[in-house]
Scaffold this motif. Structure first.
Motif, short mmCIF file in Angstrom:
data_model
loop_
_atom_site.label_atom_id
_atom_site.label_comp_id
_atom_site.label_asym_id
_atom_site.label_seq_id
_atom_site.Cartn_x
_atom_site.Cartn_y
_atom_site.Cartn_z
N GLN A 46 -17.65 -30.45 41.39
CA GLN A 46 -16.71 -31.29 40.42
C GLN A 46 -16.44 -32.66 40.82
N GLU A 47 -16.06 -32.73 41.87
CA GLU A 47 -15.35 -33.90 42.53
C GLU A 47 -16.72 -34.92 42.63
N ASN A 48 -17.90 -34.68 42.90
CA ASN A 48 -19.04 -35.32 42.98
C ASN A 48 -19.44 -35.68 41.53
N TRP A 49 -19.59 -35.00 40.66
CA TRP A 49 -19.76 -35.33 39.20
C TRP A 49 -18.84 -36.33 38.88
N GLU A 50 -17.45 -36.24 38.93
CA GLU A 50 -16.49 -37.29 38.43
C GLU A 50 -16.97 -38.32 39.10
N ASP A 51 -17.22 -38.52 40.40
CA ASP A 51 -17.35 -39.75 41.35
C ASP A 51 -18.77 -40.37 40.47
N ARG A 52 -19.65 -39.53 40.31
CA ARG A 52 -21.20 -40.29 39.82
C ARG A 52 -20.68 -40.76 38.43
N PHE A 53 -20.09 -39.83 37.63
CA PHE A 53 -19.62 -40.33 36.22
C PHE A 53 -19.05 -41.70 36.19
N LYS A 54 -17.99 -41.67 37.09
CA LYS A 54 -17.34 -42.85 37.19
C LYS A 54 -18.22 -44.13 37.54
N GLU A 55 -19.10 -43.93 38.55
CA GLU A 55 -20.15 -45.05 38.94
C GLU A 55 -20.97 -45.68 37.77
N LEU A 56 -21.32 -44.46 37.08
CA LEU A 56 -22.18 -44.79 35.89
C LEU A 56 -21.49 -45.55 34.98
N GLY A 57 -20.43 -45.36 34.71
CA GLY A 57 -19.24 -46.14 33.80
C GLY A 57 -19.23 -47.56 34.26
N GLU A 58 -19.20 -47.51 35.60
CA GLU A 58 -19.06 -48.96 35.95
C GLU A 58 -20.50 -49.60 36.06
N TYR A 59 -21.26 -49.13 36.41
CA TYR A 59 -22.78 -49.75 36.22
C TYR A 59 -22.98 -50.22 34.79
N LYS A 60 -22.86 -49.23 33.67
CA LYS A 60 -23.07 -49.65 32.59
C LYS A 60 -22.32 -50.80 32.17
N GLU A 61 -21.00 -51.08 32.45
CA GLU A 61 -20.23 -52.39 32.16
C GLU A 61 -20.82 -53.41 32.63
#
Length: 136
Positions: free
Chosen positions: A121-136
């Motif tokens: 769960q923690e890794n998924w949330e971290d990767r999702f956050k990174e994806l959002g930052e990358y997309k911006e």
């Protein structure tokens, strides 16, 4: 004059301690995990380091192998310590003997400590956050 080396004194002390405890049945020996000044000091040192970690990172989910340098420039195996607290909490929940007290649980919960994080769960949330930052 009689001279005794420090190692001799230590050996005598250890021998005396083991000899004294041999006559006490195992089920009547005091627990090794009684809170004393030394264990309390060590626990608080790790707790304070975890608070520093939380202040810097915003969470208590430190990886098990991660180390942390505290304000006194001491290298602490903080990830192992966090994992041990979770293990002691699980023991307490099962009704087994545990070294964690209600006071310590309260302190940890006060800084947002999570007793269990679902695997991945923690890794998924971290990767999702990174994806959002990358997309911006």
């Amino acid at each position: 004059t009689q001279t005794t080396s420090a190692s001799t004194k230590m050996r005598v002390k250890v021998e005396n301690d083991s000899r004294e405890s041999n006559h006490i049945p195992d089920n009547q020996r005091p627990s090794q995990h009684k809170f004393n000044a030394s264990t309390t000091c060590a626990w608080m040192k790790n707790y304070n380091a975890l608070k520093q970690y939380v202040d810097l990172n915003g969470h208590c989910n430190i990886m098990q192998k991660e180390v942390w340098w505290n304000e006194q420039s001491e290298c602490l195996r903080l990830g192992n310590w966090v994992n041990k607290q979770r293990g002691e909490y699980r023991k307490l929940q099962k009704g087994d003997s545990s070294t964690i007290s209600k006071e310590r649980i309260d302190l940890l919960e006060k800084i947002g400590f999570q007793w269990a994080t679902p695997k991945g769960q923690e890794n998924w949330e971290d990767r999702f956050k990174e994806l959002g930052e990358y997309k911006e």
